[in-house]
Write a protein that holds these residues in place. Sequence first.
Motif, PDB file in Angstrom:
ATOM      1  N   GLY A 166     -99.391   9.310  -2.676  1.00  0.00           N
ATOM      2  CA  GLY A 166    -100.742   9.822  -2.590  1.00  0.00           C
ATOM      3  C   GLY A 166    -100.807  11.327  -2.442  1.00  0.00           C
ATOM      4  N   ASP A 167     -99.675  12.018  -2.658  1.00  0.00           N
ATOM      5  CA  ASP A 167     -99.651  13.482  -2.580  1.00  0.00           C
ATOM      6  C   ASP A 167    -100.301  14.088  -3.826  1.00  0.00           C
ATOM      7  OD1 ASP A 167     -98.145  13.193  -0.261  1.00  0.00           O
ATOM      8  OD2 ASP A 167     -96.231  13.360  -1.336  1.00  0.00           O
ATOM      9  N   LEU A 168    -100.790  15.312  -3.697  1.00  0.00           N
ATOM     10  CA  LEU A 168    -101.226  16.074  -4.867  1.00  0.00           C
ATOM     11  C   LEU A 168     -99.994  16.753  -5.454  1.00  0.00           C
ATOM     12  CD1 LEU A 168    -104.347  18.369  -5.156  1.00  0.00           C
ATOM     13  CD2 LEU A 168    -102.155  19.002  -6.165  1.00  0.00           C
ATOM     14  N   VAL A 169     -99.761  16.540  -6.748  1.00  0.00           N
ATOM     15  CA  VAL A 169     -98.547  17.039  -7.401  1.00  0.00           C
ATOM     16  C   VAL A 169     -98.918  18.056  -8.467  1.00  0.00           C
ATOM     17  CG1 VAL A 169     -96.512  16.407  -8.754  1.00  0.00           C
ATOM     18  CG2 VAL A 169     -97.344  14.860  -6.964  1.00  0.00           C
ATOM     19  N   ILE A 170     -98.250  19.211  -8.419  1.00  0.00           N
ATOM     20  CA  ILE A 170     -98.381  20.241  -9.450  1.00  0.00           C
ATOM     21  C   ILE A 170     -97.197  20.081 -10.388  1.00  0.00           C
ATOM     22  CG2 ILE A 170     -98.581  22.704  -9.913  1.00  0.00           C
ATOM     23  CD1 ILE A 170     -99.295  23.033  -6.918  1.00  0.00           C
ATOM     24  N   THR A 171     -97.455  19.856 -11.666  1.00  0.00           N
ATOM     25  CA  THR A 171     -96.340  19.559 -12.565  1.00  0.00           C
ATOM     26  C   THR A 171     -96.630  20.027 -13.979  1.00  0.00           C
ATOM     27  OG1 THR A 171     -94.813  17.792 -13.242  1.00  0.00           O
ATOM     28  CG2 THR A 171     -97.152  17.259 -13.201  1.00  0.00           C
ATOM     29  N   ARG A 172     -95.629  19.893 -14.819  1.00  0.00           N
ATOM     30  CA  ARG A 172     -95.769  20.067 -16.265  1.00  0.00           C
ATOM     31  C   ARG A 172     -95.054  18.897 -16.929  1.00  0.00           C
ATOM     32  NH1 ARG A 172     -94.693  26.331 -15.981  1.00  0.00           N
ATOM     33  NH2 ARG A 172     -96.836  27.128 -15.894  1.00  0.00           N
ATOM     34  N   GLU A 173     -94.869  18.994 -18.211  1.00  0.00           N
ATOM     35  CA  GLU A 173     -94.248  17.905 -18.960  1.00  0.00           C
ATOM     36  C   GLU A 173     -92.842  17.614 -18.454  1.00  0.00           C
ATOM     37  OE1 GLU A 173     -92.963  17.532 -23.561  1.00  0.00           O
ATOM     38  OE2 GLU A 173     -95.109  17.821 -23.172  1.00  0.00           O
ATOM     39  N   GLY A 174     -92.532  16.310 -18.254  1.00  0.00           N
ATOM     40  CA  GLY A 174     -91.243  15.905 -17.724  1.00  0.00           C
ATOM     41  C   GLY A 174     -90.137  15.936 -18.759  1.00  0.00           C
ATOM     42  N   SER A 175     -88.893  15.915 -18.267  1.00  0.00           N
ATOM     43  CA  SER A 175     -87.727  15.981 -19.159  1.00  0.00           C
ATOM     44  C   SER A 175     -86.883  14.712 -19.119  1.00  0.00           C
ATOM     45  CB  SER A 175     -86.851  17.181 -18.789  1.00  0.00           C
ATOM     46  OG  SER A 175     -86.433  17.095 -17.437  1.00  0.00           O
ATOM     47  N   GLY A 176     -87.093  13.841 -18.129  1.00  0.00           N
ATOM     48  CA  GLY A 176     -86.292  12.625 -18.024  1.00  0.00           C
ATOM     49  C   GLY A 176     -86.602  11.639 -19.132  1.00  0.00           C
ATOM     50  N   ILE A 177     -85.611  10.861 -19.535  1.00  0.00           N
ATOM     51  CA  ILE A 177     -85.793   9.880 -20.607  1.00  0.00           C
ATOM     52  C   ILE A 177     -85.386   8.496 -20.112  1.00  0.00           C
ATOM     53  CG2 ILE A 177     -83.492  10.342 -21.584  1.00  0.00           C
ATOM     54  CD1 ILE A 177     -84.791   9.829 -24.365  1.00  0.00           C
ATOM     55  N   MET A 178     -86.158   7.480 -20.480  1.00  0.00           N
ATOM     56  CA  MET A 178     -85.872   6.119 -20.076  1.00  0.00           C
ATOM     57  C   MET A 178     -84.717   5.543 -20.883  1.00  0.00           C
ATOM     58  SD  MET A 178     -89.565   4.354 -19.299  1.00  0.00           S
ATOM     59  CE  MET A 178     -88.678   2.985 -18.518  1.00  0.00           C
ATOM     60  N   LYS A 179     -84.024   4.600 -20.288  1.00  0.00           N
ATOM     61  CA  LYS A 179     -82.972   3.879 -20.998  1.00  0.00           C
ATOM     62  C   LYS A 179     -83.608   2.900 -21.988  1.00  0.00           C
ATOM     63  CE  LYS A 179     -81.472   2.455 -17.058  1.00  0.00           C
ATOM     64  NZ  LYS A 179     -80.710   1.740 -16.001  1.00  0.00           N
ATOM     65  N   GLY A 180     -82.869   2.544 -23.011  1.00  0.00           N
ATOM     66  CA  GLY A 180     -83.357   1.538 -23.944  1.00  0.00           C
ATOM     67  C   GLY A 180     -84.346   2.095 -24.948  1.00  0.00           C
ATOM     68  N   GLN A 181     -84.988   1.172 -25.693  1.00  0.00           N
ATOM     69  CA  GLN A 181     -85.878   1.552 -26.784  1.00  0.00           C
ATOM     70  C   GLN A 181     -86.958   0.486 -26.972  1.00  0.00           C
ATOM     71  OE1 GLN A 181     -85.277   3.125 -31.372  1.00  0.00           O
ATOM     72  NE2 GLN A 181     -83.997   1.431 -30.689  1.00  0.00           N
ATOM     73  N   LEU A 182     -88.159   0.952 -27.305  1.00  0.00           N
ATOM     74  CA  LEU A 182     -89.223   0.026 -27.687  1.00  0.00           C
ATOM     75  C   LEU A 182     -89.144  -0.193 -29.192  1.00  0.00           C
ATOM     76  CD1 LEU A 182     -92.269   1.289 -25.586  1.00  0.00           C
ATOM     77  CD2 LEU A 182     -90.636  -0.531 -25.051  1.00  0.00           C
ATOM     78  N   VAL A 183     -89.203  -1.472 -29.596  1.00  0.00           N
ATOM     79  CA  VAL A 183     -88.915  -1.809 -30.992  1.00  0.00           C
ATOM     80  C   VAL A 183     -89.947  -2.779 -31.545  1.00  0.00           C
ATOM     81  CG1 VAL A 183     -87.217  -2.796 -32.582  1.00  0.00           C
ATOM     82  CG2 VAL A 183     -86.440  -1.507 -30.578  1.00  0.00           C
ATOM     83  N   LYS A 184     -90.376  -2.496 -32.791  1.00  0.00           N
ATOM     84  CA  LYS A 184     -91.113  -3.473 -33.602  1.00  0.00           C
ATOM     85  C   LYS A 184     -90.738  -3.219 -35.058  1.00  0.00           C
ATOM     86  CE  LYS A 184     -95.630  -3.364 -34.125  1.00  0.00           C
ATOM     87  NZ  LYS A 184     -97.084  -3.527 -33.897  1.00  0.00           N
ATOM     88  N   VAL A 185     -89.780  -4.022 -35.557  1.00  0.00           N
ATOM     89  CA  VAL A 185     -89.284  -3.870 -36.920  1.00  0.00           C
ATOM     90  C   VAL A 185     -89.377  -5.214 -37.634  1.00  0.00           C
ATOM     91  CG1 VAL A 185     -87.751  -1.966 -36.330  1.00  0.00           C
ATOM     92  CG2 VAL A 185     -86.906  -4.306 -36.190  1.00  0.00           C
TER      93      VAL A 185
END
Length: 357
Positions: A166-185
């Motif tokens: 519930g803190d107020l956060v001052i930020t910009r665009e993040g750099s972390g990336i999630m593992k895995g991939q979202l797929v629809k092929v």
Amino acid sequence: MNKIAIEVNNRLFEGFTDASISYGIESMARQFAISITTPEKIPSPIKVQDKIVIYINDVKKLTGYVEELDKFESATNFTLTLQGRSLTGDIIDCSIKRKTYKQKDFTQLIKIVLKDNNININVVNKILTPLKLDNDAIARDGESIFDFLDRYAKKVQVLLTTDENGDLVITREGSGIMKGQLVKVYDGNLINNILSSSVNISTKDRFNTIEVFSTTHDRNTSSDSSIVQIARAVDSNIRNSRRLIINQTTNSKTISLTNLANWNVNVRRAKGSRYTCQVVGFTLQGELFEANKKIRIRDESMDVEGVFLIQSVNFRLDLTNGAITELQIVEIGAFSLESFGKFTKDRIGENLIKPSL
């Protein structure tokens, strides 16, 4: 495991039949709505204005207040529904006290404003570089606390959001990336995990050229002379007849104007090119989906492939569909200060925009 639990008055509650927790990179407050339905009437151990902590898969995701409570009873069942937001909800709702602030450090300005307006929450600054305002900050009559803070956040090109505490956060665009991939092929050995998806492309709020003007008065001369500073940013995908002029009401340095111009182009581009998808469950390879993280996507039906930014998440749980997460996705660089085109090669709906002449 896909479960939602809440803690109120040091008691843990589970077994909800319907729940939704949503937030995003641009959200000052996280929101929730949770319900439990039973065949028998149950007394409510929870009251409006109770402090509440919400966990998803045992991970804290929201700290806030219960703002609405609904009870419903029929011949066959009884339903209790709770709704509310993060502790930062008061910043959105409440009017700011009129005042002129001399504080130029943006983080300190926020802390002083919150104290002046009886808002007792922490301020977390995730920006490593100094955030300095060029001029005094003036709170206007009838302006909400959030509108005031957001107005000056735009001048230093940052986002104001909240976190699980519930803190107020001052930020910009993040750099972390999630593992895995979202797929629809349609073919291949990959297992699809996207239930549905859509793309929305709009140029209503996008412009080929955005110019930011600021007038600086020359104090070294006796005459009433002034210097006009101009910064310009270009969105080459938009027809060149579309031009927007932004007048800064206070003096600004040239580098600040350039950052503001680039910021405007990027944010408008992000809001005009959105990809939305629904996936089963709350996690990807065991990791909870999180706003402001990057994610790999390969969706042949929407012609979206590459690495993108999660702008917002909505965790939903109900008896019909089980656990579902809806993600709103934008291009990397959407909240960057860099000029258009320097930050990513992966686009959303680029083939759906006719090239500008």
